[in-house]
Design a protein around this motif. Sequence first.
Motif, PDB file in Angstrom:
ATOM      1  N   VAL A   4       0.843  -1.202   0.000  1.00 49.77           N
ATOM      2  CA  VAL A   4       0.000   0.000   0.000  1.00 49.77           C
ATOM      3  C   VAL A   4       0.872   1.243   0.000  1.00 49.77           C
ATOM      4  CG1 VAL A   4      -1.733   1.303   1.293  1.00 49.77           C
ATOM      5  CG2 VAL A   4      -1.885  -1.198   1.173  1.00 49.77           C
ATOM      6  N   LEU A   5       1.905   1.238   0.838  1.00 44.91           N
ATOM      7  CA  LEU A   5       2.839   2.365   0.867  1.00 44.91           C
ATOM      8  C   LEU A   5       3.522   2.536  -0.476  1.00 44.91           C
ATOM      9  CD1 LEU A   5       4.489   4.562   2.304  1.00 44.91           C
ATOM     10  CD2 LEU A   5       6.062   2.770   3.066  1.00 44.91           C
ATOM     11  N   LEU A   6       3.980   1.442  -1.062  1.00 41.30           N
ATOM     12  CA  LEU A   6       4.666   1.519  -2.347  1.00 41.30           C
ATOM     13  C   LEU A   6       3.733   2.068  -3.425  1.00 41.30           C
ATOM     14  CD1 LEU A   6       7.229   0.934  -3.949  1.00 41.30           C
ATOM     15  CD2 LEU A   6       6.397  -1.410  -4.294  1.00 41.30           C
ATOM     16  N   PHE A   7       2.493   1.619  -3.429  1.00 39.95           N
ATOM     17  CA  PHE A   7       1.515   2.112  -4.401  1.00 39.95           C
ATOM     18  C   PHE A   7       1.270   3.615  -4.231  1.00 39.95           C
ATOM     19  CE2 PHE A   7      -2.938   3.157  -5.325  1.00 39.95           C
ATOM     20  CZ  PHE A   7      -2.985   2.870  -6.686  1.00 39.95           C
ATOM     21  N   GLY A  33      10.902   9.656  -4.986  1.00 44.55           N
ATOM     22  CA  GLY A  33      11.494   8.520  -5.681  1.00 44.55           C
ATOM     23  C   GLY A  33      12.400   7.711  -4.777  1.00 44.55           C
ATOM     24  N   MET A  34      13.173   8.387  -3.926  1.00 48.58           N
ATOM     25  CA  MET A  34      14.053   7.670  -3.002  1.00 48.58           C
ATOM     26  C   MET A  34      13.246   6.900  -1.951  1.00 48.58           C
ATOM     27  SD  MET A  34      16.843   8.262  -4.398  1.00 48.58           S
ATOM     28  CE  MET A  34      17.807   7.282  -3.259  1.00 48.58           C
ATOM     29  N   PHE A  35      12.141   7.484  -1.483  1.00 49.86           N
ATOM     30  CA  PHE A  35      11.275   6.755  -0.558  1.00 49.86           C
ATOM     31  C   PHE A  35      10.652   5.545  -1.245  1.00 49.86           C
ATOM     32  CE2 PHE A  35      11.314  10.201   2.560  1.00 49.86           C
ATOM     33  CZ  PHE A  35      11.141   9.498   3.739  1.00 49.86           C
ATOM     34  N   ALA A  36      10.302   5.694  -2.528  1.00 46.89           N
ATOM     35  CA  ALA A  36       9.731   4.572  -3.273  1.00 46.89           C
ATOM     36  C   ALA A  36      10.745   3.445  -3.425  1.00 46.89           C
ATOM     37  CB  ALA A  36       9.242   5.050  -4.643  1.00 46.89           C
ATOM     38  N   ILE A  37      12.010   3.798  -3.689  1.00 42.81           N
ATOM     39  CA  ILE A  37      13.053   2.775  -3.818  1.00 42.81           C
ATOM     40  C   ILE A  37      13.258   2.053  -2.490  1.00 42.81           C
ATOM     41  CG2 ILE A  37      15.529   2.425  -4.189  1.00 42.81           C
ATOM     42  CD1 ILE A  37      15.427   4.689  -6.251  1.00 42.81           C
ATOM     43  N   SER A  38      13.328   2.813  -1.399  1.00 46.44           N
ATOM     44  CA  SER A  38      13.503   2.186  -0.079  1.00 46.44           C
ATOM     45  C   SER A  38      12.321   1.280   0.254  1.00 46.44           C
ATOM     46  CB  SER A  38      13.653   3.265   0.997  1.00 46.44           C
ATOM     47  OG  SER A  38      14.871   3.972   0.844  1.00 46.44           O
ATOM     48  N   SER A  39      11.121   1.722  -0.092  1.00 45.89           N
ATOM     49  CA  SER A  39       9.931   0.910   0.185  1.00 45.89           C
ATOM     50  C   SER A  39       9.924  -0.353  -0.656  1.00 45.89           C
ATOM     51  CB  SER A  39       8.667   1.731  -0.083  1.00 45.89           C
ATOM     52  OG  SER A  39       8.616   2.854   0.768  1.00 45.89           O
ATOM     53  N   TYR A  40      10.356  -0.249  -1.901  1.00 44.06           N
ATOM     54  CA  TYR A  40      10.412  -1.436  -2.759  1.00 44.06           C
ATOM     55  C   TYR A  40      11.412  -2.453  -2.207  1.00 44.06           C
ATOM     56  CZ  TYR A  40      11.521  -4.458  -6.691  1.00 44.06           C
ATOM     57  OH  TYR A  40      11.760  -5.554  -7.473  1.00 44.06           O
TER      58      TYR A  40
END
Length: 452
Positions: A4-7, A33-40
């Motif tokens: 959910v966070l990643l989405f 984008g950096m938060f998305a990478i960390s979440s992935y």
Amino acid sequence: MIYVLLFLLIELLLFFYFLFDRNILSPSVIATGMFAISSYVASLYMHKWHATISMHTILIITTSLLAMGVGEFIVHCMQYKRIQSTPFTKIEKSPISVKRKYVVFFLFFSLILLFIYYKDTVRIATEAGYKKGGSVLMLWSARVATINEDGKFSGRSRFAKYSFTVIKNFAYLFSYIYLYNRIYFRKKSFICLLPIFMFVPFIILSTGRTEFIYLIAFLTVIGSIFFMQCHNWNPMYTFKIIRIGFIGFLCFLLLFIFVGALKSSTIISKAGDTLAFYSGLSIPSLDYYFEHQPYPRGELFGEHTLFGIYGILHRMFPDTIPSLFIPAEMVNFYHVRGNVYTALRRYHQDFGYLGLYLIMFFIGFLYSFLFLKVNRTAKRHGLLFYGLILPPLVEMSIEERFFMLIVSYQALQNFVISWLLFRFFIDRHIDDAKLYRLLFQFKSGNESWGQQ
């Protein structure tokens, strides 16, 4: 819940991208984008770490990034038309030329400083128990002495720190010159790469790897700005910028594994776990902080955030202002133990929810203001300055860097040294070029007058 966070982060990333004129170099886009990478990365290891993430933490992350986006949006509303109407200007109609004798002198000077820095590394490694036994053990012992700043070890000498700062700024300046010549004039100034290569052993001896992140981020972002300037910021080149960023990310991974192998022979076999530890563990750690609130706020104002400011004040009033060090507050997940919680944790711990959102708003406002100021010109020190303050954006999803690195005495040193070097190598080049052009015009005018 991690998905959910990643989405939501991907949705927010696309929202910022289209809101800010499809500019992938927008500060809010980079931070999200950096938060998305960390979440992935975290999503791949959450099961292995036996970690979870709550909806409360998801809302904190997304709303904090929204606060940053609001700050950037206000700057766009205030200055966008004026700045976009400013004509694009380059430094000069020719590449920046650097005399070989200056580079040779720099290399000789760098070798001397490298030897001094190496001896200082051996000294602090010896304090941590190192006895002659190979470079791996030395770097590992030096790392132990470096991260323990509680007075148990003496730490780096002041001259060694200054040496690192000088060489770092040389490397960044010559990176700037190389990118400018290469992108605008397709001139491969390989001589400008030598200071960059000379900086690498300093980073290795420092025992840390974050400087590789900062250097690659500088090369990627400044190079992308030059590239987009050449194409009048046409959004159709967005995917090329993404490709450049991906190549930069791969370069960092290789350097990360290589430097880690110098300190520990097992890093290669556990490269994936190590990368995930450094890039993704901060997300579940932040959730652990919000759910358990394990650490007190502290007696001093901003005790967990304002290390740089307290460092400056301690230099001015050593008897009354304490010198703070960053505590290694650990969190355990099954067989993994870490101590990074993203920048959001420190803002909340010291200043509460209101302070968290105000700081994120201010960061978005400040970085957007600076970005809009420099993205239309390549001839000012401002663009180099912007490259030097990128760490808080690229590392926001891992650790706080704005107050630690940018609002600090060390940052002041970087800005002064980079300005002096810029004046010597680039502004002087501009002034000389203008002088030669004026002399040529004067001579041509005299010849024309004599013929009449």
